[in-house]
Design an enzyme around this catalytic site. Structure first.
Site, PDB file in Angstrom:
ATOM      1  N   THR A  75       9.966  -6.108   1.644  1.00 33.16           N
ATOM      2  CA  THR A  75      10.758  -6.658   0.214  1.00 33.16           C
ATOM      3  C   THR A  75       9.783  -7.425  -0.553  1.00 33.16           C
ATOM      4  O   THR A  75       9.307  -7.669  -0.376  1.00 33.16           O
ATOM      5  CB  THR A  75      12.289  -6.748   0.459  1.00 33.16           C
ATOM      6  OG1 THR A  75      12.729  -7.560  -0.793  1.00 33.16           O
ATOM      7  CG2 THR A  75      11.715  -8.282   1.311  1.00 33.16           C
ATOM      8  N   ASP A  76       9.976  -6.469  -1.612  1.00 31.07           N
ATOM      9  CA  ASP A  76       9.189  -7.706  -2.962  1.00 31.07           C
ATOM     10  C   ASP A  76       9.016  -9.022  -3.077  1.00 31.07           C
ATOM     11  O   ASP A  76       8.898 -10.347  -3.212  1.00 31.07           O
ATOM     12  CB  ASP A  76       9.215  -6.888  -4.220  1.00 31.07           C
ATOM     13  CG  ASP A  76      10.742  -7.034  -4.736  1.00 31.07           C
ATOM     14  OD1 ASP A  76      11.508  -6.742  -4.236  1.00 31.07           O
ATOM     15  OD2 ASP A  76      10.550  -6.485  -5.687  1.00 31.07           O
ATOM     16  N   GLU A  77      10.403  -9.103  -2.367  1.00 31.63           N
ATOM     17  CA  GLU A  77      11.066 -10.531  -2.342  1.00 31.63           C
ATOM     18  C   GLU A  77      10.111 -11.624  -1.787  1.00 31.63           C
ATOM     19  O   GLU A  77      10.000 -13.118  -1.648  1.00 31.63           O
ATOM     20  CB  GLU A  77      13.144 -11.076  -2.535  1.00 31.63           C
ATOM     21  CG  GLU A  77      13.914 -10.318  -2.788  1.00 31.63           C
ATOM     22  CD  GLU A  77      14.845 -10.950  -2.993  1.00 31.63           C
ATOM     23  OE1 GLU A  77      15.466 -11.405  -2.448  1.00 31.63           O
ATOM     24  OE2 GLU A  77      16.249  -9.904  -3.412  1.00 31.63           O
TER      25      GLU A  77
ATOM     26  N   LYS B 255      13.131 -12.251   5.159  1.00 35.36           N
ATOM     27  CA  LYS B 255      11.448 -11.408   5.704  1.00 35.36           C
ATOM     28  C   LYS B 255      10.093 -11.723   5.572  1.00 35.36           C
ATOM     29  O   LYS B 255       9.585 -10.830   6.699  1.00 35.36           O
ATOM     30  CB  LYS B 255      12.074 -10.269   4.636  1.00 35.36           C
ATOM     31  CG  LYS B 255      13.511 -10.028   4.470  1.00 35.36           C
ATOM     32  CD  LYS B 255      14.319  -8.990   5.499  1.00 35.36           C
ATOM     33  CE  LYS B 255      13.216  -7.357   5.198  1.00 35.36           C
ATOM     34  NZ  LYS B 255      13.491  -6.757   6.118  1.00 35.36           N
TER      35      LYS B 255
ATOM     36  N   TYR C 112      17.267 -15.470   2.757  1.00 35.64           N
ATOM     37  CA  TYR C 112      17.224 -13.965   2.950  1.00 35.64           C
ATOM     38  C   TYR C 112      15.432 -13.570   2.782  1.00 35.64           C
ATOM     39  O   TYR C 112      15.105 -13.406   4.160  1.00 35.64           O
ATOM     40  CB  TYR C 112      17.473 -13.640   1.934  1.00 35.64           C
ATOM     41  CG  TYR C 112      17.189 -11.685   1.675  1.00 35.64           C
ATOM     42  CD1 TYR C 112      17.447 -10.798   2.490  1.00 35.64           C
ATOM     43  CD2 TYR C 112      16.412 -10.950   1.085  1.00 35.64           C
ATOM     44  CE1 TYR C 112      17.179  -9.751   2.564  1.00 35.64           C
ATOM     45  CE2 TYR C 112      16.231  -9.937   1.021  1.00 35.64           C
ATOM     46  CZ  TYR C 112      16.169  -9.513   1.715  1.00 35.64           C
ATOM     47  OH  TYR C 112      16.030  -7.782   1.963  1.00 35.64           O
TER      48      TYR C 112
HETATM   49  P1  NAD Z   1      21.914  -2.306   4.035  1.00 33.86           P
HETATM   50  O1  NAD Z   1      22.564  -3.961   3.826  1.00 33.86           O
HETATM   51  O2  NAD Z   1      22.940  -1.886   3.378  1.00 33.86           O
HETATM   52  O3  NAD Z   1      22.044  -1.800   5.531  1.00 33.86           O
HETATM   53  C1  NAD Z   1      21.535  -2.304   6.625  1.00 33.86           C
HETATM   54  C2  NAD Z   1      22.110  -1.538   7.758  1.00 33.86           C
HETATM   55  O4  NAD Z   1      21.409  -2.575   9.438  1.00 33.86           O
HETATM   56  C3  NAD Z   1      23.562  -1.433   8.207  1.00 33.86           C
HETATM   57  O5  NAD Z   1      23.722  -0.107   8.610  1.00 33.86           O
HETATM   58  C4  NAD Z   1      23.741  -2.081   9.367  1.00 33.86           C
HETATM   59  O6  NAD Z   1      24.859  -2.012   9.977  1.00 33.86           O
HETATM   60  C5  NAD Z   1      22.343  -2.594  10.191  1.00 33.86           C
HETATM   61  N1  NAD Z   1      22.112  -3.773  10.165  1.00 33.86           N
HETATM   62  C6  NAD Z   1      22.788  -5.200  10.469  1.00 33.86           C
HETATM   63  N2  NAD Z   1      22.684  -5.928  11.111  1.00 33.86           N
HETATM   64  C7  NAD Z   1      22.071  -5.308  12.686  1.00 33.86           C
HETATM   65  C8  NAD Z   1      21.724  -5.506  14.159  1.00 33.86           C
HETATM   66  N3  NAD Z   1      21.353  -7.140  14.113  1.00 33.86           N
HETATM   67  N4  NAD Z   1      21.279  -4.137  14.754  1.00 33.86           N
HETATM   68  C9  NAD Z   1      21.374  -3.371  14.264  1.00 33.86           C
HETATM   69  N5  NAD Z   1      21.725  -3.024  13.017  1.00 33.86           N
HETATM   70  C10 NAD Z   1      22.255  -4.008  12.147  1.00 33.86           C
HETATM   71  O7  NAD Z   1      20.564  -2.947   3.627  1.00 33.86           O
HETATM   72  P2  NAD Z   1      19.572  -1.931   3.086  1.00 33.86           P
HETATM   73  O8  NAD Z   1      19.451  -2.103   1.685  1.00 33.86           O
HETATM   74  O9  NAD Z   1      19.283  -0.458   3.216  1.00 33.86           O
HETATM   75  O10 NAD Z   1      18.904  -2.172   3.345  1.00 33.86           O
HETATM   76  C11 NAD Z   1      17.035  -1.844   4.607  1.00 33.86           C
HETATM   77  C12 NAD Z   1      16.412  -2.539   4.843  1.00 33.86           C
HETATM   78  O11 NAD Z   1      15.460  -2.513   3.152  1.00 33.86           O
HETATM   79  C13 NAD Z   1      16.042  -3.976   4.819  1.00 33.86           C
HETATM   80  O12 NAD Z   1      15.468  -4.209   5.724  1.00 33.86           O
HETATM   81  C14 NAD Z   1      15.812  -4.649   3.139  1.00 33.86           C
HETATM   82  O13 NAD Z   1      15.427  -6.287   3.701  1.00 33.86           O
HETATM   83  C15 NAD Z   1      15.646  -3.686   2.952  1.00 33.86           C
HETATM   84  N6  NAD Z   1      14.796  -3.583   1.791  1.00 33.86           N
HETATM   85  C16 NAD Z   1      15.601  -3.403   0.981  1.00 33.86           C
HETATM   86  C17 NAD Z   1      16.054  -3.476  -1.149  1.00 33.86           C
HETATM   87  C18 NAD Z   1      17.391  -3.256  -1.538  1.00 33.86           C
HETATM   88  O14 NAD Z   1      17.356  -2.992  -2.580  1.00 33.86           O
HETATM   89  N7  NAD Z   1      18.027  -2.758  -1.051  1.00 33.86           N
HETATM   90  C19 NAD Z   1      14.705  -3.709  -1.309  1.00 33.86           C
HETATM   91  C20 NAD Z   1      13.522  -3.675  -0.260  1.00 33.86           C
HETATM   92  C21 NAD Z   1      13.700  -3.331   0.795  1.00 33.86           C
HETATM   93  O1  DAU Z   2      13.607  -6.547  -4.440  1.00 33.73           O
HETATM   94  C1  DAU Z   2      14.495  -6.379  -3.272  1.00 33.73           C
HETATM   95  C2  DAU Z   2      15.648  -6.706  -2.835  1.00 33.73           C
HETATM   96  O2  DAU Z   2      16.689  -6.131  -3.530  1.00 33.73           O
HETATM   97  C3  DAU Z   2      15.777  -6.663  -1.542  1.00 33.73           C
HETATM   98  O3  DAU Z   2      14.840  -7.494  -0.086  1.00 33.73           O
HETATM   99  C4  DAU Z   2      17.707  -7.339  -0.945  1.00 33.73           C
HETATM  100  O4  DAU Z   2      17.941  -6.713  -0.400  1.00 33.73           O
HETATM  101  C5  DAU Z   2      18.743  -6.224  -2.236  1.00 33.73           C
HETATM  102  O5  DAU Z   2      19.291  -6.952  -2.220  1.00 33.73           O
HETATM  103  C6  DAU Z   2      18.082  -6.229  -3.819  1.00 33.73           C
HETATM  104  O6  DAU Z   2      18.421  -7.904  -3.723  1.00 33.73           O
HETATM  105  P1  DAU Z   2      18.810  -8.638  -4.906  1.00 33.73           P
HETATM  106  O7  DAU Z   2      19.268 -10.526  -4.972  1.00 33.73           O
HETATM  107  O8  DAU Z   2      17.886  -9.036  -6.242  1.00 33.73           O
HETATM  108  O9  DAU Z   2      19.680  -7.548  -5.663  1.00 33.73           O
HETATM  109  P2  DAU Z   2      20.954  -7.637  -6.155  1.00 33.73           P
HETATM  110  O10 DAU Z   2      21.812  -6.176  -6.721  1.00 33.73           O
HETATM  111  O11 DAU Z   2      22.210  -8.922  -5.394  1.00 33.73           O
HETATM  112  O12 DAU Z   2      20.891  -8.420  -7.199  1.00 33.73           O
HETATM  113  C7  DAU Z   2      20.007  -8.175  -8.546  1.00 33.73           C
HETATM  114  C8  DAU Z   2      20.136  -9.190 -10.053  1.00 33.73           C
HETATM  115  O13 DAU Z   2      21.854  -8.758 -10.646  1.00 33.73           O
HETATM  116  C9  DAU Z   2      19.967 -10.440  -9.176  1.00 33.73           C
HETATM  117  O14 DAU Z   2      18.986 -11.152 -10.374  1.00 33.73           O
HETATM  118  C10 DAU Z   2      21.040 -11.078  -9.353  1.00 33.73           C
HETATM  119  C11 DAU Z   2      22.191 -10.210 -10.791  1.00 33.73           C
HETATM  120  N1  DAU Z   2      23.675 -10.237 -10.129  1.00 33.73           N
HETATM  121  C12 DAU Z   2      23.560  -9.451  -9.310  1.00 33.73           C
HETATM  122  C13 DAU Z   2      24.944  -9.513  -8.472  1.00 33.73           C
HETATM  123  C14 DAU Z   2      25.571  -8.805  -7.366  1.00 33.73           C
HETATM  124  C15 DAU Z   2      24.710 -10.254 -11.228  1.00 33.73           C
HETATM  125  O15 DAU Z   2      24.087 -11.331 -11.886  1.00 33.73           O
HETATM  126  N2  DAU Z   2      25.636  -9.965 -10.739  1.00 33.73           N
HETATM  127  C16 DAU Z   2      26.238  -9.670  -9.760  1.00 33.73           C
HETATM  128  O16 DAU Z   2      26.984  -9.793  -9.286  1.00 33.73           O
END
Ligand code: NAD
Ligand code: DAU
Length: 336
Positions: free
Chosen positions: A125-127, A154, A150
Site C-alpha cells: 500500500t502507499d501508506e 504492511k 496498519y
Molecule cells: P479486505 O479487508 O477487504 O480483505 C482482506 C481479506 O483477507 C479478507 O477476505 C479476510 O478474510 C482475509 N484475511 C484476513 N486475515 C487473514 C488470515 N490471517 N489468513 C487468511 N486470510 C485472511 O482487504 P482489501 O481492501 O481487499 O485489501 C487487500 C490487500 O490490498 C491488503 O493486503 C491491503 O493491505 C492491500 N491494499 C488495499 C487497498 C485498499 O484501498 N483497500 C489499497 C492498497 C493496498
Molecule cells: O491508501 C491505501 C489504503 O487505503 C489501504 O492500504 C487501506 O487498506 C485502506 O483501508 C485505505 O486506507 P484509508 O485509511 O485511507 O481508507 P479509509 O476508507 O478508512 O479512509 C479514507 C479517508 O477518509 C481517510 O482520510 C479517513 C477518512 N474517513 C474514513 C472513514 C471510514 C472519514 O473521514 N470518515 C470515515 O468514517
C-alpha cells in the site's frame, strides 16, 4: 496453465482479482486461501464459473495448514492479498495486524521458498510511505515511514519480502497501490460507508477538518496492474499503482451525496483519526513506462459504477449492516 495461490480472495480486492481472472484468463487456475474474517464474504465467488478453482478456509499464519495447501497443489504463483486492512481497527487492536500482516506473510514466504514457487507477489500500500504535505508524490524511492499500526505492519511485511529476495534469491515482486473503491468493498471504508449511510439516512462521519486527501483508484484498474506486475514485472522491484485522482474527503462525500440526491446535512464532522495521514499521492510512472500500465476509469465514472453496484446489490450489504457482521459495520466513530 499456471496455478496461482491467492490469499484473501474473499475480501474486496482479492474477490475482484479472482473475478477478473475467471472472466479473462482461462489459462490461470486459482487456489483461494482465506480465513474468512468479518471482511470476507464467501458468497462473492461463484465456484461453478471457475475452472480448477479450489478454496481453503485457513489462517495464512498457520504453518501446518498452509503447508498442506502447498503439499497438495503444484503452485506456480503466489499473490498475497490477505491482510487486516482497516487503519481505524489497527489503532484499536494492533496485535491481529502483526499476526496476519507480518507473521502471515513470513509464513507464506517460507513455504513459497521451500516449494520453489515461480513468483511471489506482495500486495502492499502507499501508506507505507507515510504522509505527504501539500506538494510532492510518493515514488518507489520514497523512504518507508509508516505512521499507523496498519501501515507499520504492511511496511514490515514489505521488508521481509525484500529480504527473501536479497538473502535467498527468491523471485519476489511488490505492488504499492493507493485507495481502492468499487464493488464488494466492506462498508467500513469511506466510499461504501458514505453510499450506504446516505441510502439508509444515517449520518456520515467526517474525520477532523475533512481536508485529508487520498488518491482514488477503481478496483478493476488496480487488479489489471497487479496482473501486469505478476506477469511482466522484474524480480526484486516495487511498482507503485495510483489512480491520478486526488480528492479531499469532504469533496468526495459531497460528490456522492449529490449523485444520490441526498442532503449535505448528513455529513457530521467528528473527532479526527489518531495520527491521521494528511495526503497520499502516487507517482506511478515506473509501471507506466515499464509495463505500459495506466488506470482506465476516471473517478467520476468509477463512482457512478460503484454507486450503481451498491444500488443493485442491496442484499449483499444489507446482510452486513443487519446480520452477524453488523457490529463490524458500526463506524469507528460510534465505537470510540
Ligand atoms: P479486505 O479487508 O477487504 O480483505 C482482506 C481479506 O483477507 C479478507 O477476505 C479476510 O478474510 C482475509 N484475511 C484476513 N486475515 C487473514 C488470515 N490471517 N489468513 C487468511 N486470510 C485472511 O482487504 P482489501 O481492501 O481487499 O485489501 C487487500 C490487500 O490490498 C491488503 O493486503 C491491503 O493491505 C492491500 N491494499 C488495499 C487497498 C485498499 O484501498 N483497500 C489499497 C492498497 C493496498
Ligand atoms: O491508501 C491505501 C489504503 O487505503 C489501504 O492500504 C487501506 O487498506 C485502506 O483501508 C485505505 O486506507 P484509508 O485509511 O485511507 O481508507 P479509509 O476508507 O478508512 O479512509 C479514507 C479517508 O477518509 C481517510 O482520510 C479517513 C477518512 N474517513 C474514513 C472513514 C471510514 C472519514 O473521514 N470518515 C470515515 O468514517
Amino acid at each position: 496453465m499456471k496455478t496461482c495461490l491467492v490469499t484473501g480472495g474473499l475480501g474486496f480486492i482479492g474477490t475482484n482479482f479472482i473475478k477478473y481472472i475467471a472472466a479473462n484468463r482461462k489459462d490461470i487456475a486459482i487456489i483461494n486461501v482465506d480465513s474468512v474474517t468479518y471482511a470476507a464474504n464467501p458468497c462473492n465467488i461463484d465456484e461453478k464459473t471457475m475452472t480448477g478453482y479450489k478454496f481453503y478456509k485457513l489462517d495464512i499464519a498457520n504453518n501446518d495448514e498452509l503447508g498442506n495447501v502447498f503439499n497438495e497443489n503444484n503452485i506456480d504463483y503466489v499473490v498475497n492479498f490477505a491482510a487486516e486492512s482497516h487503519v481505524d481497527r489497527s489503532i484499536m487492536n494492533p496485535a491481529i495486524f502483526v499476526r496476519t500482516n507480518i507473521e502471515g506473510t513470513l509464513n507464506l514466504l517460507k513455504l513459497s521458498l521451500e516449494h520453489k514457487i515461480e513468483k511471489f507477489l506482495q500486495i502492499s500500500t502507499d501508506e507505507v510511505y507515510g504522509s505527504l504535505g501539500k506538494d510532492g508524490l510518493f515514488t518507489e524511492m520514497t523512504p518507508l515511514s509508516p505512521r499507523s499500526p496498519y501501515s507499520a505492519s504492511k511496511a514490515s511485511a514489505d521488508m521481509l519480502v525484500m529480504s527473501f529476495f536479497h538473502t535467498y534469491g527468491m523471485p519476489v515482486l511488490t505492488t504499492r497501490c493507493s485507495n481502492n473503491y468499487g464493488q464488494y468493498q466492506f462498508p467500513e471504508k469511506l466510499i461504501p460507508l458514505t453510499i450506504i449511510n446516505a441510502l439508509t439516512g444515517k449520518e456520515i462521519p467526517l474525520y477532523g477538518d475533512g481536508k485529508n486527501i487520498r488518491d482514488w483508484i477503481y478496483v478493476d484498474d488496480h487488479v489489471r496492474g497487479v496482473l501486469d506486475v505478476l506477469e511482466k514485472g522484474r524480480f526484486g522491484e516495487v511498482y507503485n499503482i495510483g489512480g491520478r485522482s486526488e480528492m479531499q474527503n469532504i469533496d468526495i462525500i459531497t460528490l456522492i451525496l449529490k449523485k444520490l440526491n441526498k442532503p449535505l446535512s448528513l455529513i457530521k464532522y467528528v473527532k479526527d483519526r489518531a495520527g491521521h495521514d494528511r495526503r497520499y499521492a502516487m507517482d506511478f510512472s515506473k509501471i507506466t513506462k515499464e509495463l505500459r500500465f495506466n488506470p482506465q476509469l476516471n473517478l467520476n465514472d468509477g463512482l457512478d459504477l460503484t454507486i450503481s453496484w451498491y444500488l443493485k446489490n442491496e442484499d449483499w450489504w444489507k446482510k452486513i449492516i443487519s446480520g452477524d457482521y453488523r457490529h463490524y459495520y458500526k463506524t469507528m466513530y460510534e465505537m470510540r
